[in-house]
Design a protein around this motif. Structure first.
Motif, PDB file in Angstrom:
ATOM      1  N   ASP A   1     -29.453 -35.552  20.229  1.00 23.84           N
ATOM      2  CA  ASP A   1     -28.455 -34.828  21.021  1.00 23.84           C
ATOM      3  C   ASP A   1     -28.199 -33.475  20.361  1.00 23.84           C
ATOM      4  OD1 ASP A   1     -28.374 -37.090  22.544  1.00 23.84           O
ATOM      5  OD2 ASP A   1     -26.420 -37.769  21.827  1.00 23.84           O
ATOM      6  N   VAL A   2     -28.419 -32.408  21.117  1.00 28.25           N
ATOM      7  CA  VAL A   2     -28.335 -31.053  20.573  1.00 28.25           C
ATOM      8  C   VAL A   2     -27.231 -30.276  21.278  1.00 28.25           C
ATOM      9  CG1 VAL A   2     -29.557 -28.871  20.268  1.00 28.25           C
ATOM     10  CG2 VAL A   2     -30.787 -31.040  19.988  1.00 28.25           C
ATOM     11  N   THR A   3     -26.329 -29.687  20.502  1.00 27.54           N
ATOM     12  CA  THR A   3     -25.326 -28.800  21.072  1.00 27.54           C
ATOM     13  C   THR A   3     -25.956 -27.421  21.221  1.00 27.54           C
ATOM     14  OG1 THR A   3     -23.504 -30.024  20.051  1.00 27.54           O
ATOM     15  CG2 THR A   3     -23.034 -27.795  20.818  1.00 27.54           C
ATOM     16  N   LEU A   4     -26.120 -26.996  22.446  1.00 25.02           N
ATOM     17  CA  LEU A   4     -26.764 -25.715  22.724  1.00 25.02           C
ATOM     18  C   LEU A   4     -25.826 -24.563  22.417  1.00 25.02           C
ATOM     19  CD1 LEU A   4     -28.402 -26.660  26.142  1.00 25.02           C
ATOM     20  CD2 LEU A   4     -29.482 -26.694  23.878  1.00 25.02           C
ATOM     21  N   GLN A   5     -26.386 -23.375  22.407  1.00 25.69           N
ATOM     22  CA  GLN A   5     -25.603 -22.175  22.159  1.00 25.69           C
ATOM     23  C   GLN A   5     -24.478 -22.032  23.186  1.00 25.69           C
ATOM     24  OE1 GLN A   5     -27.923 -18.583  22.294  1.00 25.69           O
ATOM     25  NE2 GLN A   5     -26.650 -17.554  20.782  1.00 25.69           N
ATOM     26  N   SER A   6     -24.690 -22.545  24.373  1.00 30.09           N
ATOM     27  CA  SER A   6     -23.693 -22.476  25.437  1.00 30.09           C
ATOM     28  C   SER A   6     -22.526 -23.434  25.228  1.00 30.09           C
ATOM     29  CB  SER A   6     -24.353 -22.797  26.780  1.00 30.09           C
ATOM     30  OG  SER A   6     -24.819 -24.150  26.788  1.00 30.09           O
ATOM     31  N   GLY A   7     -22.697 -24.377  24.293  1.00 32.04           N
ATOM     32  CA  GLY A   7     -21.687 -25.396  24.064  1.00 32.04           C
ATOM     33  C   GLY A   7     -21.999 -26.710  24.752  1.00 32.04           C
ATOM     34  N   VAL A   8     -22.956 -26.707  25.658  1.00 30.41           N
ATOM     35  CA  VAL A   8     -23.367 -27.921  26.361  1.00 30.41           C
ATOM     36  C   VAL A   8     -24.184 -28.807  25.422  1.00 30.41           C
ATOM     37  CG1 VAL A   8     -24.778 -28.817  28.257  1.00 30.41           C
ATOM     38  CG2 VAL A   8     -23.349 -26.787  28.607  1.00 30.41           C
TER      39      VAL A   8
END
Length: 343
Positions: free
Chosen positions: A14-21
């Motif tokens: 599970d990766v927190t993207l730069q967008s916060g998603v």
């Protein structure tokens, strides 16, 4: 790591993207060539370009060439949205009704870095080489991980997507999404007419005025301009999922090495963070990534160990940087890459 066909998949979790998603169970497909030496200092990272998978770019990896698997351990990470790494086409079951999240180049190189460190314990990269969107990834690598990247070769790429480049991509999107298969923000069936229209838009931008004026397409065996357009461009993108193409266009349009908290949108600060030896190889007649953008970047690479600007002297437009069947441009690129690897 899992293996699928001729490539491997790095399970990033599970990766927190730069967008916060949070992207659940993110996957990075990659292929390696050659052998990692004991010092782990013979690493070349070669990210993929728009719509490309590793099989489309591995022609440059050849014995005796610049990217020689007899000398280097070459890693081709497949950019998200290309159908092998996490993409709209292979994430529907996981995402359900949720739209495919926006992914940035910063997200992509962060996962690529994790792959190198977690899978191979690599801490130094001899060269990051990339063409087009691959070149933009190479720039992001050099800015975000300056102590890891020793050399960066940006071929027909730039530190950020220019307004002109953005407008070109708006035309591509408009042609593609005009197809009736595009509904409520996604394609519900293969948009055959939209993909053909997209190819025709690309044809005018990908090659130069001189390429068409001098009818260079005849060298590939075409008898007329229409034959060339139909044979080279009408089906150029039909092998890819249209939703995947839109996802990658989004990455491209939002590409900017300064667009992260570390640099706060300051492009000068981002370029000054680069310590690597940098080779900028724009195409002299490229209409996507104008060579003047690279000229402007040269003076801002204030902390790079070396900065060289060597435009490819070609009338093949953007395709000069991917000269699969163009011996002259291929020789130019091989010579330049071989030279910087010796420095």
């Amino acid at each position: 790591m899992t293996t699928v066909g001729d490539y491997h998949v790095f399970q990033a979790g599970d990766v927190t993207l730069q967008s916060g998603v949070v992207f659940r169970s993110m996957r990075l497909a990659y292929k390696t060539y050659g052998t990692l030496n004991a010092r782990k200092d013979n690493v070349i990272v070669y990210p993929t370009s728009f719509g490309a998978q590793h099989t489309d770019t591995e022609w440059l990896v050849q014995h005796g060439g610049a990217l020689d698997p007899d000398r280097y351990f070459i890693v081709i990470p497949n950019l998200f949205g290309n159908g092998l790494s996490s993409s709209p086409s292979n994430s529907r079951e996981m995402l359900g009704a949720e739209p495919f999240p926006a992914i940035s180049y910063h997200d992509a190189v962060a996962i690529q870095r994790r792959l190198l460190q977690e899978q191979f314990a690599i801490s130094k990269i001899a060269l990051v080489y990339g063409w087009s969107m691959g070149g933009m990834q190479a720039y992001h690598w050099a800015a975000c991980y300056p102590d890891m990247v020793e050399r960066a070769a940006i071929v027909c790429g730039s530190a950020r997507c220019s307004p002109y480049n953005h407008v070109f991509l708006e035309g591509v999107k408009a042609a593609l999404t005009a197809d009736p298969a595009y509904r409520d923000g996604r394609f519900v069936a293969k948009p055959s007419a939209g993909l053909r229209a997209m190819g025709r838009v690309y044809a005018g931008w990908a090659m130069s005025h001189a390429y068409y004026r001098d009818e260079i397409w005849r060298e590939a065996g075409f008898d007329s301009l229409e034959d060339y357009l139909a044979g080279s461009w009408d089906n150029a993108f039909s092998r890819r999922d249209a939703n995947d193409l839109l996802a990658q266009i989004g990455i491209w349009q939002n590409g900017d090495i300064s667009r992260c908290p570390e640099f706060g949108g300051d492009i000068d600060r981002a370029l000054a963070a680069i310590k690597a030896r940098v080779l900028l190889m724009p195409g002299r007649t490229d209409r996507y990534f104008d060579f003047h953008d690279n000229e402007d970047e040269v003076g801002r690479l204030t902390n790079a160990k070396l900065v060289e600007l060597h435009p490819i002297p070609s009338i093949h437009g953007h395709r000069a940087g991917n000269p699969v069947n163009n011996a002259a441009d291929r020789a130019f690129i091989n010579a330049e890459i071989s030279a910087i690897l010796q420095i």
